[in-house]
Design a protein around this motif. Sequence first.
Motif, PDB file in Angstrom:
ATOM      1  N   LEU A   1      -2.094  -3.782  16.376  1.00 59.06           N
ATOM      2  CA  LEU A   1      -2.235  -5.242  16.236  1.00 59.06           C
ATOM      3  C   LEU A   1      -0.888  -5.947  16.349  1.00 59.06           C
ATOM      4  CD1 LEU A   1      -4.894  -5.458  13.376  1.00 59.06           C
ATOM      5  CD2 LEU A   1      -5.193  -6.224  15.731  1.00 59.06           C
TER       6      LEU A   1
ATOM      7  N   SER B   1       0.783  -1.237   0.000  1.00 60.19           N
ATOM      8  CA  SER B   1       0.000   0.000   0.000  1.00 60.19           C
ATOM      9  C   SER B   1       0.821   1.297   0.000  1.00 60.19           C
ATOM     10  CB  SER B   1      -0.884  -0.072   1.263  1.00 60.19           C
ATOM     11  OG  SER B   1      -1.509   1.132   1.527  1.00 60.19           O
TER      12      SER B   1
ATOM     13  N   TYR C   1      -3.168 -16.017   4.557  1.00 54.21           N
ATOM     14  CA  TYR C   1      -3.898 -14.941   3.873  1.00 54.21           C
ATOM     15  C   TYR C   1      -4.944 -15.555   2.941  1.00 54.21           C
ATOM     16  CZ  TYR C   1      -5.196 -10.969   1.062  1.00 54.21           C
ATOM     17  OH  TYR C   1      -5.947  -9.995   0.441  1.00 54.21           O
TER      18      TYR C   1
HETATM   19  C1  HEM Z   1      -7.746  -3.264  10.739  1.00 52.37           C
HETATM   20  C2  HEM Z   1      -8.189  -3.343   9.526  1.00 52.37           C
HETATM   21  C3  HEM Z   1      -7.861  -2.337   8.443  1.00 52.37           C
HETATM   22  C4  HEM Z   1      -7.733  -0.996   8.503  1.00 52.37           C
HETATM   23  C5  HEM Z   1      -7.910  -0.109   9.719  1.00 52.37           C
HETATM   24  C6  HEM Z   1      -7.372  -0.533   7.185  1.00 52.37           C
HETATM   25  C7  HEM Z   1      -7.174   0.773   6.823  1.00 52.37           C
HETATM   26  C8  HEM Z   1      -6.650   1.192   5.618  1.00 52.37           C
HETATM   27  C9  HEM Z   1      -6.360   2.548   5.279  1.00 52.37           C
HETATM   28  C10 HEM Z   1      -6.611   3.732   6.176  1.00 52.37           C
HETATM   29  C11 HEM Z   1      -5.812   2.560   4.041  1.00 52.37           C
HETATM   30  C12 HEM Z   1      -5.273   3.763   3.274  1.00 52.37           C
HETATM   31  C13 HEM Z   1      -6.321   4.549   2.586  1.00 52.37           C
HETATM   32  C14 HEM Z   1      -5.666   5.832   2.117  1.00 52.37           C
HETATM   33  O1  HEM Z   1      -5.317   6.643   2.978  1.00 52.37           O
HETATM   34  O2  HEM Z   1      -5.472   6.015   0.911  1.00 52.37           O
HETATM   35  C15 HEM Z   1      -5.762   1.207   3.587  1.00 52.37           C
HETATM   36  C16 HEM Z   1      -5.246   0.814   2.383  1.00 52.37           C
HETATM   37  C17 HEM Z   1      -5.283  -0.459   1.946  1.00 52.37           C
HETATM   38  N1  HEM Z   1      -5.885  -1.525   2.569  1.00 52.37           N
HETATM   39 FE1  HEM Z   1      -6.557  -1.573   4.470  1.00 52.37          FE
HETATM   40  N2  HEM Z   1      -7.300  -1.609   6.362  1.00 52.37           N
HETATM   41  C18 HEM Z   1      -7.596  -2.730   7.085  1.00 52.37           C
HETATM   42  C19 HEM Z   1      -7.673  -4.009   6.619  1.00 52.37           C
HETATM   43  C20 HEM Z   1      -7.434  -4.357   5.320  1.00 52.37           C
HETATM   44  C21 HEM Z   1      -7.686  -5.654   4.767  1.00 52.37           C
HETATM   45  C22 HEM Z   1      -8.320  -6.797   5.545  1.00 52.37           C
HETATM   46  C23 HEM Z   1      -7.289  -5.606   3.458  1.00 52.37           C
HETATM   47  C24 HEM Z   1      -7.343  -6.675   2.405  1.00 52.37           C
HETATM   48  C25 HEM Z   1      -7.578  -7.912   2.590  1.00 52.37           C
HETATM   49  C26 HEM Z   1      -6.775  -4.290   3.197  1.00 52.37           C
HETATM   50  C27 HEM Z   1      -6.227  -3.875   2.011  1.00 52.37           C
HETATM   51  C28 HEM Z   1      -5.734  -2.609   1.777  1.00 52.37           C
HETATM   52  C29 HEM Z   1      -4.973  -2.254   0.590  1.00 52.37           C
HETATM   53  C30 HEM Z   1      -4.556  -3.188  -0.523  1.00 52.37           C
HETATM   54  C31 HEM Z   1      -4.703  -0.895   0.699  1.00 52.37           C
HETATM   55  C32 HEM Z   1      -3.925  -0.032  -0.299  1.00 52.37           C
HETATM   56  C33 HEM Z   1      -4.867   0.690  -1.205  1.00 52.37           C
HETATM   57  C34 HEM Z   1      -4.133   1.584  -2.180  1.00 52.37           C
HETATM   58  O3  HEM Z   1      -2.885   1.673  -2.156  1.00 52.37           O
HETATM   59  O4  HEM Z   1      -4.851   2.213  -2.991  1.00 52.37           O
HETATM   60  N3  HEM Z   1      -6.906  -3.552   4.337  1.00 52.37           N
HETATM   61  N4  HEM Z   1      -6.300   0.386   4.559  1.00 52.37           N
END
Ligand code: HEM
Length: 440
Positions: A332, A284, A358
């Motif tokens: 976590l 990410s 995963y």
């Molecule tokens: C505790 C659980 C989670 C939280 C709090 C969380 C939160 C976030 C946040 C805040 C972002 C960034 C958004 C931004 O600022 O642009 C993000 C990106 C992302 N999350 Fe999560 N997420 C969680 C769980 C997951 C899970 C379970 C997956 C997939 C199975 C996931 C996949 C992704 C991916 C791939 C990105 C990158 C998106 C990008 O680069 O455009 N996340 N997540």
Amino acid sequence: MLSYTLVVILGTIITSVPVVAFPGFPRLKQLMKIDALNPADLNNIGSDAADDSFELIGDLITLSPSNLTQVGRDVKELLMKSGSPESDVAYIDVPALDSTACAQDTCCVWKYIADEMTDLFRGESGRCTRWARMAVRLGFHDAGAWSKATAHRGGGADGSICLTEEYTFQENSGLEDMCLQMRTWYDEWHTKKGFDISMADLIRKQNLLHPVVSSEMGANVATVVCPLGPRVRSFVGRVDSAVPNKSELLPSPFSDALDLIRLFRDKTISPHALVALIGAHTTSQQRLTNVTRAGDPQDSTPGVWDVLYYEETYGSVETPERVFKFPSDVALAKYSVTAKEWVSFLGTAGQGHWNTDYASAYIRLSLLGVNNINQLTECTKALPARTEEYKNPDQENMDEWLKSSQVSLTSEEIADRIELGGIVDINNLLAGSSEREIEL
Ligand code: HEM
């Protein structure tokens, strides 16, 4: 592109303070009754057998063994942690798209769609692009907006995130472009396949090419396109919904570990599985959580599905200044119930363990709210091959960029380039930006 730019601009204008709030989680507490932490979480911490969820979901809860199809039996096994959640089964000869053989094989058209997705998801460096990352996050945000406590109201992996205004909810910020792209793919393939139906028809019918299938297949195509990513067993045939899901059921990056554990428990996802799923942040580059640091990655190898994210978030290796850690991820990594599993993913030996965990957890996540599991078709063979070995060709340049979190024109350009999977060439970028400064 336009909507993405708009979101970033709006995000910048709206927030006079740098950190954008994710308001969902406090509202969630009103929405559902959150019980005390399952005692099982506090015993057997980190043990594979004791700390996983074996709970059945959807129609598998009530179907008797004699009524199960092959897919029903396979998914039941996967949910109960037997059977392999990853697979390298692939097409040897793909029938021509317009052939009768292709029309008779549900997965055939998916092979063609997956190939088209792959072109967008893989950059010239071999890393996965922002499109791939958005696709993984989209799959999570569609399926994850579901809870046992509110299951009677629907939700889950039902495509509503792209079919309704759900994608405009704040929790889903950053996913607008991906929904537009899913719709583009729908139009293209729907037209090519000759289905002459409206979007409303589409929502009612099953087994057509529609965004819900795209969102979960898209996530699995994206995962395996990211170098070192697992090839997750993939099922198609979910039913669409025109009702927006409760995005309050999605997590906040500012939640503490206990709240996150409770939230995911109510999705039948154990702390163990949560630790595995959250590793998707290895690829990410956040944009909206802290808009002053847009483009900053969550580990030193964005676009690569490696375990460095676990090491850097945990703090077992030195982390460059530009790596931006979500407070929820750090929580976590350090919490007693999740730390042991977290640590088990560290180091090169952790990669295989993590990939399997995963894949297993994502299969469960991608089937939340799906009540026709027994009727799905397995289309793993349509996925691209995995990349089992990968080394960044430009890590030296990337490391230079990672050393400083100060924003400059060049660093933003580098972030953009990495987002699209391009090769980082700092000297060229520096030369380019000084030429522009002279022009100014
Ligand atoms: C505790 C659980 C989670 C939280 C709090 C969380 C939160 C976030 C946040 C805040 C972002 C960034 C958004 C931004 O600022 O642009 C993000 C990106 C992302 N999350 Fe999560 N997420 C969680 C769980 C997951 C899970 C379970 C997956 C997939 C199975 C996931 C996949 C992704 C991916 C791939 C990105 C990158 C998106 C990008 O680069 O455009 N996340 N997540």
